[in-house]
Design a protein around this motif. Structure first.
Motif, PDB file in Angstrom:
ATOM      1  N   VAL A   1      44.113 103.199 101.033  1.00 34.69           N
ATOM      2  CA  VAL A   1      45.058 104.323 101.116  1.00 34.69           C
ATOM      3  C   VAL A   1      46.345 103.853 101.780  1.00 34.69           C
ATOM      4  CG1 VAL A   1      45.420 106.671 101.978  1.00 34.69           C
ATOM      5  CG2 VAL A   1      43.114 105.910 101.391  1.00 34.69           C
ATOM      6  N   ASP A   2      47.452 104.364 101.272  1.00 33.76           N
ATOM      7  CA  ASP A   2      48.762 104.129 101.870  1.00 33.76           C
ATOM      8  C   ASP A   2      49.567 105.410 101.676  1.00 33.76           C
ATOM      9  OD1 ASP A   2      50.903 102.865 103.116  1.00 33.76           O
ATOM     10  OD2 ASP A   2      51.305 101.486 101.470  1.00 33.76           O
ATOM     11  N   SER A   3      50.799 105.416 102.183  1.00 30.04           N
ATOM     12  CA  SER A   3      51.670 106.568 101.990  1.00 30.04           C
ATOM     13  C   SER A   3      53.101 106.091 101.808  1.00 30.04           C
ATOM     14  CB  SER A   3      51.567 107.543 103.173  1.00 30.04           C
ATOM     15  OG  SER A   3      51.960 106.926 104.377  1.00 30.04           O
ATOM     16  N   ALA A   4      53.911 106.968 101.213  1.00 29.42           N
ATOM     17  CA  ALA A   4      55.315 106.653 100.957  1.00 29.42           C
ATOM     18  C   ALA A   4      56.087 107.950 100.829  1.00 29.42           C
ATOM     19  CB  ALA A   4      55.461 105.815  99.684  1.00 29.42           C
ATOM     20  N   GLY A   5      57.410 107.843 100.820  1.00 34.57           N
ATOM     21  CA  GLY A   5      58.274 108.998 100.650  1.00 34.57           C
ATOM     22  C   GLY A   5      59.211 108.819  99.476  1.00 34.57           C
ATOM     23  N   THR A   6      59.445 109.905  98.760  1.00 36.74           N
ATOM     24  CA  THR A   6      60.376 109.817  97.630  1.00 36.74           C
ATOM     25  C   THR A   6      61.797 109.561  98.111  1.00 36.74           C
ATOM     26  OG1 THR A   6      60.628 112.234  97.570  1.00 36.74           O
ATOM     27  CG2 THR A   6      58.988 111.245  96.076  1.00 36.74           C
ATOM     28  N   SER A   7      62.096 109.961  99.323  1.00 34.01           N
ATOM     29  CA  SER A   7      63.388 109.653  99.942  1.00 34.01           C
ATOM     30  C   SER A   7      63.152 108.908 101.242  1.00 34.01           C
ATOM     31  CB  SER A   7      64.181 110.935 100.195  1.00 34.01           C
ATOM     32  OG  SER A   7      64.565 111.526  98.980  1.00 34.01           O
ATOM     33  N   GLY A   8      62.230 107.988 101.202  1.00 35.47           N
ATOM     34  CA  GLY A   8      61.827 107.253 102.395  1.00 35.47           C
ATOM     35  C   GLY A   8      62.909 106.398 103.004  1.00 35.47           C
ATOM     36  N   HIS A   9      64.007 106.187 102.266  1.00 29.70           N
ATOM     37  CA  HIS A   9      65.080 105.357 102.824  1.00 29.70           C
ATOM     38  C   HIS A   9      65.681 105.977 104.087  1.00 29.70           C
ATOM     39  CE1 HIS A   9      67.155 108.182 100.147  1.00 29.70           C
ATOM     40  NE2 HIS A   9      68.200 108.042 100.949  1.00 29.70           N
ATOM     41  N   TRP A  10      65.569 107.289 104.244  1.00 33.76           N
ATOM     42  CA  TRP A  10      66.068 107.955 105.447  1.00 33.76           C
ATOM     43  C   TRP A  10      65.337 107.480 106.694  1.00 33.76           C
ATOM     44  CZ3 TRP A  10      65.378 113.394 103.000  1.00 33.76           C
ATOM     45  CH2 TRP A  10      66.447 113.666 102.136  1.00 33.76           C
ATOM     46  N   HIS A  11      64.046 107.258 106.547  1.00 33.64           N
ATOM     47  CA  HIS A  11      63.197 106.981 107.704  1.00 33.64           C
ATOM     48  C   HIS A  11      62.502 105.627 107.617  1.00 33.64           C
ATOM     49  CE1 HIS A  11      63.792 111.154 108.787  1.00 33.64           C
ATOM     50  NE2 HIS A  11      63.346 111.529 107.598  1.00 33.64           N
ATOM     51  N   ALA A  12      62.866 104.796 106.671  1.00 34.86           N
ATOM     52  CA  ALA A  12      62.157 103.528 106.443  1.00 34.86           C
ATOM     53  C   ALA A  12      61.984 102.752 107.747  1.00 34.86           C
ATOM     54  CB  ALA A  12      62.902 102.685 105.422  1.00 34.86           C
ATOM     55  N   GLY A  13      60.748 102.339 107.978  1.00 29.71           N
ATOM     56  CA  GLY A  13      60.418 101.565 109.161  1.00 29.71           C
ATOM     57  C   GLY A  13      60.104 102.391 110.396  1.00 29.71           C
ATOM     58  N   ARG A  14      60.344 103.701 110.338  1.00 28.05           N
ATOM     59  CA  ARG A  14      60.095 104.565 111.495  1.00 28.05           C
ATOM     60  C   ARG A  14      58.634 104.997 111.566  1.00 28.05           C
ATOM     61  NH1 ARG A  14      63.865 109.470 111.603  1.00 28.05           N
ATOM     62  NH2 ARG A  14      62.385 109.985 113.244  1.00 28.05           N
ATOM     63  N   SER A  15      58.224 105.317 112.770  1.00 27.76           N
ATOM     64  CA  SER A  15      56.893 105.891 112.995  1.00 27.76           C
ATOM     65  C   SER A  15      56.867 107.319 112.473  1.00 27.76           C
ATOM     66  CB  SER A  15      56.579 105.916 114.489  1.00 27.76           C
ATOM     67  OG  SER A  15      56.584 104.623 115.016  1.00 27.76           O
ATOM     68  N   PRO A  16      55.685 107.867 112.261  1.00 29.41           N
ATOM     69  CA  PRO A  16      55.601 109.282 111.896  1.00 29.41           C
ATOM     70  C   PRO A  16      56.222 110.166 112.977  1.00 29.41           C
ATOM     71  CG  PRO A  16      53.496 108.202 111.517  1.00 29.41           C
ATOM     72  CD  PRO A  16      54.361 107.225 112.274  1.00 29.41           C
TER      73      PRO A  16
END
Length: 163
Positions: free
Chosen positions: A36-51
């Motif tokens: 299992v993994d997760s990603a965001g459709t606009s993940g560039h806003w938060h890339a590399g950040r913790s939840p």
């Protein structure tokens, strides 16, 4: 079997989904063959950040540690790598499918309806809410995680894993 949980920024719903799925998969003894993994459709806003700290606190309150996860953006290559892309809502499903290489868009589904969770097609985004909103999203996510694990465990009639 590889599952990818997707939301908008990959800091709230999808990290909680990844955490809930990992926990339920581990409890069922399926962790040797389900990733299992997760990603965001606009993940560039938060890339590399913790939840989001509220997502971390919510998951921790249910015995799940998601603090080590890091946000990333959904990539077209994810459709080649993952068997199923579980989307939190219709906007993210649409955005994910638009990114999919030819013939692979069907790998992205709305997670709640796919899991058979009645009453909602959407895991609401708790980002602009309070802990009550995170708890509501967690309840839906964990219910979907439990059903997902049951579907993966019952090979003959799972609709996912051939008998």
């Amino acid at each position: 079997m590889k599952l990818l949980v997707v939301c908008l920024g990959n800091i709230c719903r999808s990290p909680m989904g990844e955490g809930a799925l990992r926990a339920r998969i581990g409890e069922a003894g399926l962790d040797s063959w389900v990733q299992v993994d997760s990603a965001g459709t606009s993940g560039h806003w938060h890339a590399g950040r913790s939840p989001d700290p509220r997502a971390v606190a919510c998951a921790r309150g249910h015995g799940v540690d998601i603090s080590g996860q890091r946000a990333r953006q959904l990539l077209a290559a994810d459709f080649e790598e993952y068997d199923l892309i579980l989307c939190a809502d219709g906007d993210n499903l649409r955005d994910a499918q638009a990114l999919a290489p030819a013939g692979l868009a069907a790998r992205a589904v709305l997670w709640l309806p796919w899991a058979g969770i009645n009453g909602s097609d959407v895991i609401p985004d708790p980002y602009y809410g309070d802990m009550k909103d995170f708890e509501h999203s967690w309840a839906l996510i964990d219910a979907a995680a439990q059903v997902t694990v049951r579907r993966l465990s019952r090979r003959e009639d799972s609709g996912i894993i051939p008998a």
